[in-house]
Scaffold this active site. Sequence first.
Site, PDB file in Angstrom:
ATOM      1  N   ILE A 369       0.826  -1.202   0.000  1.00 33.06           N
ATOM      2  CA  ILE A 369       0.000   0.000   0.000  1.00 33.06           C
ATOM      3  C   ILE A 369       0.858   1.249   0.000  1.00 33.06           C
ATOM      4  CG2 ILE A 369      -1.568   1.363   1.449  1.00 33.06           C
ATOM      5  CD1 ILE A 369      -1.854  -2.382   1.525  1.00 33.06           C
ATOM      6  N   ASP A 370       1.951   1.248   0.757  1.00 29.34           N
ATOM      7  CA  ASP A 370       2.808   2.417   0.869  1.00 29.34           C
ATOM      8  C   ASP A 370       3.412   2.793  -0.489  1.00 29.34           C
ATOM      9  OD1 ASP A 370       3.391   4.239   2.808  1.00 29.34           O
ATOM     10  OD2 ASP A 370       5.184   3.237   3.544  1.00 29.34           O
ATOM     11  N   ASP A 371       4.018   1.823  -1.163  1.00 33.60           N
ATOM     12  CA  ASP A 371       4.588   2.096  -2.478  1.00 33.60           C
ATOM     13  C   ASP A 371       3.520   2.535  -3.458  1.00 33.60           C
ATOM     14  OD1 ASP A 371       7.642   1.112  -3.046  1.00 33.60           O
ATOM     15  OD2 ASP A 371       6.779   0.115  -1.311  1.00 33.60           O
TER      16      ASP A 371
END
Length: 629
Positions: A369-371
């Site tokens: 999710i972060d990337d």
Amino acid sequence: MASDVQRGLDAARDHLLARQAEPGWWKGELRTNVTMDAEDLLLRQFLGILRADELEAAARWIRSQQRPDGTWATFYNGPGDLSTTIEAYVALRLAGDDVDDEHLRIAREFILAQGGIEASRVFTRIWLALFGEFSWDDLPSMPPEVVLLPSWAPMNPYDFGCWARQTVVPITVVATLRPVRPLPFALDELHTDHRGPGLVAGVVGTGFNLLDKALKVYDRAPVKPGRSLALRQAAEWIIARQEDDGGWGGIQPPWVYSILALHLLGYPIYHPVLAKAIAGLDTFLVHEDTPDGPVRWLEACQSPVWDTCLAITALLDAGVTADDPQLRRSIEWILGEEIAVRGDWSVKRPELPAGGWAFEFANDGYPDIDDTAEVVLALDRVTDSVPEAKAAVDRGLAWVRGMQSKDGGWGAFDADNTRRLVEKLPFSDFGAVIDPPSADVTAHAVEMLAHCGDPGDPALQRGVRWLLDSQEPDGSWFGRWGSNYVYGTGAVVPALVAAGIDRDDAVVRRAIEWLAAHQNADGGWGEDLRSYVDDDWRGRGESTPSQTAWALLALLAAGEADSEMTGRGVAWLLEVQRDDGGWDEDQYTGTGFPGDFYISYEMYRLVFPISALGRYVRLTDGADAVEPV
């Protein structure tokens, strides 16, 4: 005349552009600690493929990382760590260092004072058990039958975070087959009469301790229903998740344990699966020449997608336009990295279409999710010039929205990976084993939805509420994947402002007051990684370029561009900038497992200061030079 700030920004921008690889990506070195190198040597020794030149170069590196007190730490200038020191000691014994050598003598004194091998973490004792230096009987039971459990059953593989599940499944194979291949020496000098880590406490812990005893009885039984099926299923589970680069999850722990498990199940090292795995692991080796001779060390992971999307954002913040050939090349590369297949995340989200990005070159099974949020934020800024980016942005938005957990927050790899029962297992002492929502990941998802999606999106509003509810009493936010409260606060404030929270809201003001209270006398910000285990270190540490930039990004988002505090932070960045436009940063500012495993991202010291300086210039309309520190 360009201002001092503009000149510093231009120099940093040019330095970043000069570091781009021909295909369009950026990738900085990712440093951790010497357990990576020690375990790589032990793996090759166990497999019978360790070469003398590899051993010599790795040992030279391990010696160079020893602290003056004889220990090895998990991060730069950190305290000595028992398990890390034991593994480094064993590796140097393997390289031929004598037990009476001074550097091993003082290391041994620390090890014995801390309780010896018996007091080390489970993973260290597993490595020693492989060579007969610790009894398999004294390790927690790890039955491979867990792979047979359905996804709804407690303690099934999907209860673990993705990094842990990919490690636990092969470890159950290794711990079940219990191999022993003795080293050419014994480690009697590191053993004590220490009883080792105590039993897990509490009612739940008592249940697990009883379960462990029952499993040990089962392990000794002449007939074990399901054991053969479980081992076959584990092998199939492991092989199905091998990536194109030969690895598992793009990270060291599941990679090495999967190699061990398959080898012990009868796969020879020349089998295509293992040959590909070992060749892929070699690509994570970094070779350097030093005055003392060549050294060799292993990256625990590689971060090209993460580095590249942050670099794109930094260049856009610095004023580079989307039609710049280098920026266009990076955009085309990152568009090609979108993941179009379904991975383990789909167990919890079976109806959600694929559409994310991973951290590494090859990790199709585990986009995160972060990337994805950071890639979408970067691509959304160039859709007018790169129309083909729009569809990728829409898919990324949909995937992140669909990965929101029930409580409104976002974890890194999975949705609703919050069953804390697995944290009580006797072998779960190797760091974080689940992936619950965190403030930093949730902030990046909220910022993405606010900038690129519908302002009235219920997912956005639920994410904002999660962030508001998770603010610490002192006004900061916890940073799960970066150190620590400076990182969390630097991520959350821009997200909340983007989502419509007023800059004068008490939530934002309390965060800015916390940053003001923790600015160093030199004008920068820093936070020692010990803040994860000791509150006295919260927001306190030697100033670093990346952490100073995180604080500045929050201040700029909160309308503090003209404040003295911001000016002092910008001045510090300019003061410590190198002549080539870059910055030095010895400290580790990335986090793998809070309290246990930390990371130095080489690119952090460059991309985040560029974004901070670029936004400062834009908000101050090319301000003249700030007062020097």
